[in-house]
Design an enzyme around this catalytic site. Structure first.
Site, mmCIF file in Angstrom:
data_model
loop_
_atom_site.group_PDB
_atom_site.id
_atom_site.type_symbol
_atom_site.label_atom_id
_atom_site.label_comp_id
_atom_site.label_asym_id
_atom_site.label_seq_id
_atom_site.Cartn_x
_atom_site.Cartn_y
_atom_site.Cartn_z
ATOM 1 C CG ASP A 1 -7.882 -12.535 -4.493
ATOM 2 O OD1 ASP A 1 -8.900 -11.838 -4.639
ATOM 3 O OD2 ASP A 1 -6.871 -12.115 -3.888
ATOM 4 N N GLY A 2 -10.685 -14.535 -4.438
ATOM 5 C CA GLY A 2 -11.943 -14.244 -3.753
ATOM 6 C C GLY A 2 -12.852 -15.456 -3.708
ATOM 7 C CG HIS B 1 -9.044 -5.982 -0.184
ATOM 8 N ND1 HIS B 1 -8.042 -5.152 -0.603
ATOM 9 C CD2 HIS B 1 -8.726 -6.332 1.089
ATOM 10 C CE1 HIS B 1 -7.159 -4.996 0.371
ATOM 11 N NE2 HIS B 1 -7.545 -5.711 1.409
ATOM 12 C CE1 TYR C 1 -3.993 -2.021 0.908
ATOM 13 C CE2 TYR C 1 -2.608 -3.044 2.580
ATOM 14 C CZ TYR C 1 -3.781 -3.020 1.837
ATOM 15 O OH TYR C 1 -4.727 -3.988 2.030
HETATM 16 C C1 FMN Z 1 -7.166 -11.289 7.048
HETATM 17 C C2 FMN Z 1 -6.977 -10.706 5.683
HETATM 18 C C3 FMN Z 1 -6.019 -9.713 5.489
HETATM 19 C C4 FMN Z 1 -5.817 -9.172 4.226
HETATM 20 N N1 FMN Z 1 -4.818 -8.254 4.049
HETATM 21 C C5 FMN Z 1 -4.554 -7.791 2.805
HETATM 22 C C6 FMN Z 1 -3.448 -6.918 2.589
HETATM 23 O O1 FMN Z 1 -2.722 -6.554 3.515
HETATM 24 N N2 FMN Z 1 -3.235 -6.476 1.322
HETATM 25 C C7 FMN Z 1 -4.020 -6.865 0.270
HETATM 26 O O2 FMN Z 1 -3.791 -6.446 -0.857
HETATM 27 N N3 FMN Z 1 -5.049 -7.711 0.445
HETATM 28 C C8 FMN Z 1 -5.331 -8.188 1.679
HETATM 29 N N4 FMN Z 1 -6.366 -9.077 1.845
HETATM 30 C C9 FMN Z 1 -7.110 -9.566 0.668
HETATM 31 C C10 FMN Z 1 -6.441 -10.819 0.101
HETATM 32 O O3 FMN Z 1 -5.229 -10.527 -0.542
HETATM 33 C C11 FMN Z 1 -7.341 -11.506 -0.950
HETATM 34 O O4 FMN Z 1 -7.685 -10.567 -1.950
HETATM 35 C C12 FMN Z 1 -8.617 -12.111 -0.364
HETATM 36 O O5 FMN Z 1 -8.372 -12.629 0.919
HETATM 37 C C13 FMN Z 1 -9.143 -13.222 -1.263
HETATM 38 O O6 FMN Z 1 -10.362 -13.718 -0.806
HETATM 39 P P1 FMN Z 1 -10.512 -15.060 0.086
HETATM 40 O O7 FMN Z 1 -10.081 -14.688 1.462
HETATM 41 O O8 FMN Z 1 -11.971 -15.344 -0.004
HETATM 42 O O9 FMN Z 1 -9.653 -16.121 -0.534
HETATM 43 C C14 FMN Z 1 -6.605 -9.609 3.130
HETATM 44 C C15 FMN Z 1 -7.561 -10.599 3.328
HETATM 45 C C16 FMN Z 1 -7.755 -11.158 4.585
HETATM 46 C C17 FMN Z 1 -8.778 -12.244 4.750
#
Ligand code: FMN
Ligand code: NAG
Ligand code: NAG
Ligand code: NAG
Ligand code: NAG
Ligand code: NAG
Ligand code: NAG
Ligand code: NAG
Length: 385
Positions: free
Chosen positions: A307-308, A273, A177
């Site tokens: 993702d997601g 996200h 970020y």
């Molecule tokens: C606990 C947590 C922390 C996350 N922190 C970040 C982060 O610091 N930077 C970022 O780009 N995405 C962050 N994400 C999003 C993940 O990179 C990703 O896009 C997302 O978890 C994918 O969905 P899923 O959890 O259903 O697999 C975070 C997600 C979770 C669950």
């Protein structure tokens, strides 16, 4: 007339009554429910990715678990990320020789070799699940020979994460970020490049703070409350500050995907996200479908990651069928870390096995040849289908 109105009303009642299946009922409560509350069931008893939710809830404090689990606002995007996959039915072909499917699992990401087309998405605060935090992710990724993307807001420092590499050939990417302070960004990029990360993943979907109701209730909201300055002009300026590729993460429209290519991005990363940032944004499957319908060649011009909500092999296959090169998983890896490195490895093993057996049952002889014909893309575009 009356009848059809009544029928419609009944349908909407039925939809409203159907529970959201964060953890589908596959009997885990019946079989493992007597496990003491503060004890983890043996890892051998974990049969699928959503089981890790069940385990993690026993081990983690409600606050820590909620930080991982939460989605933005009413959590429609979070639910849709998971549920979207069941709205598109597979179209299996039969009597196909699938006996060599295993050899097609490995892939390349930005030219680096990996054993499978999925990776660990960047997630903050690994320490909520385990004292060794992200070190378990790095080691698990090395063991399973998959890609790990480290979050800027990790519990461990960037240096500690990089030092945990299995050997000099393990490939790691660093997510960032940015603040408005350019010299700070310059220093950060230099550090990442010097340490040896192979690309920078720039999160572009978090221009402002996420609107996280569930997290706020438990006092575990997002760490970042400032607005970020992010434009394509600035993206070009950033690209000039480093020799590493900068991959925008979080683009959610075909327009932005086109702009990414015009601005020389080597890869783009479709993501909302994990439904944590802006509620009612589309799932990456819907975005990939939009791109496929409007500009299928785009997948040949850049590598596309997504993702997601991916929890099963078949979920990954639907994204791969749209020419997505590799898919990311966030929560399953974060939650599995309550078991430490072994948990991370188990997620990798389960996903590899599910991708292979699901592809075989789908009649895919070679994963590289999977295409949109394996899925019926006609779907009703609504939250619950
Ligand atoms: C606990 C947590 C922390 C996350 N922190 C970040 C982060 O610091 N930077 C970022 O780009 N995405 C962050 N994400 C999003 C993940 O990179 C990703 O896009 C997302 O978890 C994918 O969905 P899923 O959890 O259903 O697999 C975070 C997600 C979770 C669950
Ligand atoms: C675990 O805790 C819940 C809620 O406090 C309780 O209802 C349940 O009986 C407990 N289970 C065991 C096995 O102790
Ligand atoms: C990646 O795999 C290919 C084919 O298996 C091989 O030729 C190449 O040397 C590998 N690259 C690296 C960096 O290991
Ligand atoms: C929650 O996370 C904090 C910060 O890493 C940690 O100190 C604490 O032990 C965790 N709580 C539980 C119950 O795991
Ligand atoms: C280095 O680690 C990778 C995993 O990232 C593994 O696949 C590879 O076999 C290891 N190489 C050596 C020489 O140990
Ligand atoms: C910007 O970052 C640099 C390097 O970290 C620091 O020295 C400087 O004080 C910062 N400027 C402002 C306005 O915060
Ligand atoms: C990037 O660097 C090149 C060569 O040094 C220069 O021509 C170009 O104007 C720079 N672009 C930006 C956006 O800073
Ligand atoms: C929808 C979305 O997230 N669009 C973003 C795509 O990436 C560019 C470049 O960082 C941003 O300016 C857009 O907001």
């Amino acid at each position: 007339m009356h009848c059809s109105f009544l029928a419609l009303a009944l349908v909407s009642v039925a939809r409203a009554a159907r529970p959201f299946l964060n953890e589908p009922d596959t009997g885990i409560e019946d079989v493992l429910g007597s496990t003491a509350n503060d004890t983890l069931p043996p890892l051998e008893q974990i049969v699928g990715l959503s089981d890790f939710d069940w385990s993690a809830r026993r081990k983690m404090s409600p606050q820590n678990y909620t930080y991982y689990r939460n989605g933005a606002a009413g959590e429609w995007s979070y639910r849709n990320d998971i549920e979207v996959f069941q709205r598109f039915r597979l179209r299996p072909r039969v009597l196909v020789d699938i006996t060599k499917i295993d050899s097609s699992l490995p892939t390349t990401i930005l030219g680096h070799n990996f054993s499978a087309p999925f990776f660990i998405a960047p997630c903050a605060r690994g320490g909520y699940a385990h004292p060794d935090a992200e070190i378990n992710s790095v080691k698990g990724a090395a063991c399973g020979d998959i890609l790990y993307m480290a979050s800027l807001f990790s519990t461990k420092t960037t240096e500690e994460i990089y030092a945990a590499k299995a050997n000099s050939s393990q490939v790691l990417l660093q997510q960032v970020y940015l603040t408005v302070n350019i010299s700070e960004t310059q220093e950060l990029f230099q550090k990442i490049e010097k340490l040896g990360f192979k690309a920078i993943v720039l999160t572009v979907d978090s221009a402002a703070d996420g609107n996280r109701h569930r997290a706020k209730r438990y006092g575990v909201g997002s760490a970042d409350s400032s607005y970020s300055y992010l434009t394509w002009d600035f993206y070009r300026q950033l690209s000039n500050m480093t020799s590493l590729p900068i991959i925008p993460k979080g683009n959610q429209t075909v327009e932005d995907a086109r702009l990414a290519i015009q601005n020389d991005a080597k890869a783009i990363y479709l993501s909302n996200h994990g439904g944590r940032q802006l509620d009612t944004t589309p799932s990456s499957l819907e975005v990939a479908l939009e791109i496929y319908e409007e500009e299928p060649d785009l997948f040949k011009q850049v590598e596309v990651y997504a993702d997601g909500g991916i929890r099963y092999g078949a979920d990954a296959l639907k994204l791969l069928a749209l020419d997505v090169r590799a898919v990311g998983l966030g929560r399953p890896f974060m939650l599995s870390n309550v078991y430490g490195e072994e948990g991370v490895k188990k997620v990798i093993d389960l996903m590899k096995r599910e991708i292979l057996i699901d592809a075989a049952n789908l009649g895919v002889a070679d994963l590289k040849t999977i295409g949109p014909r394996y899925v019926n893309w006609k779907s009703v575009n609504q939250w619950f289908g």
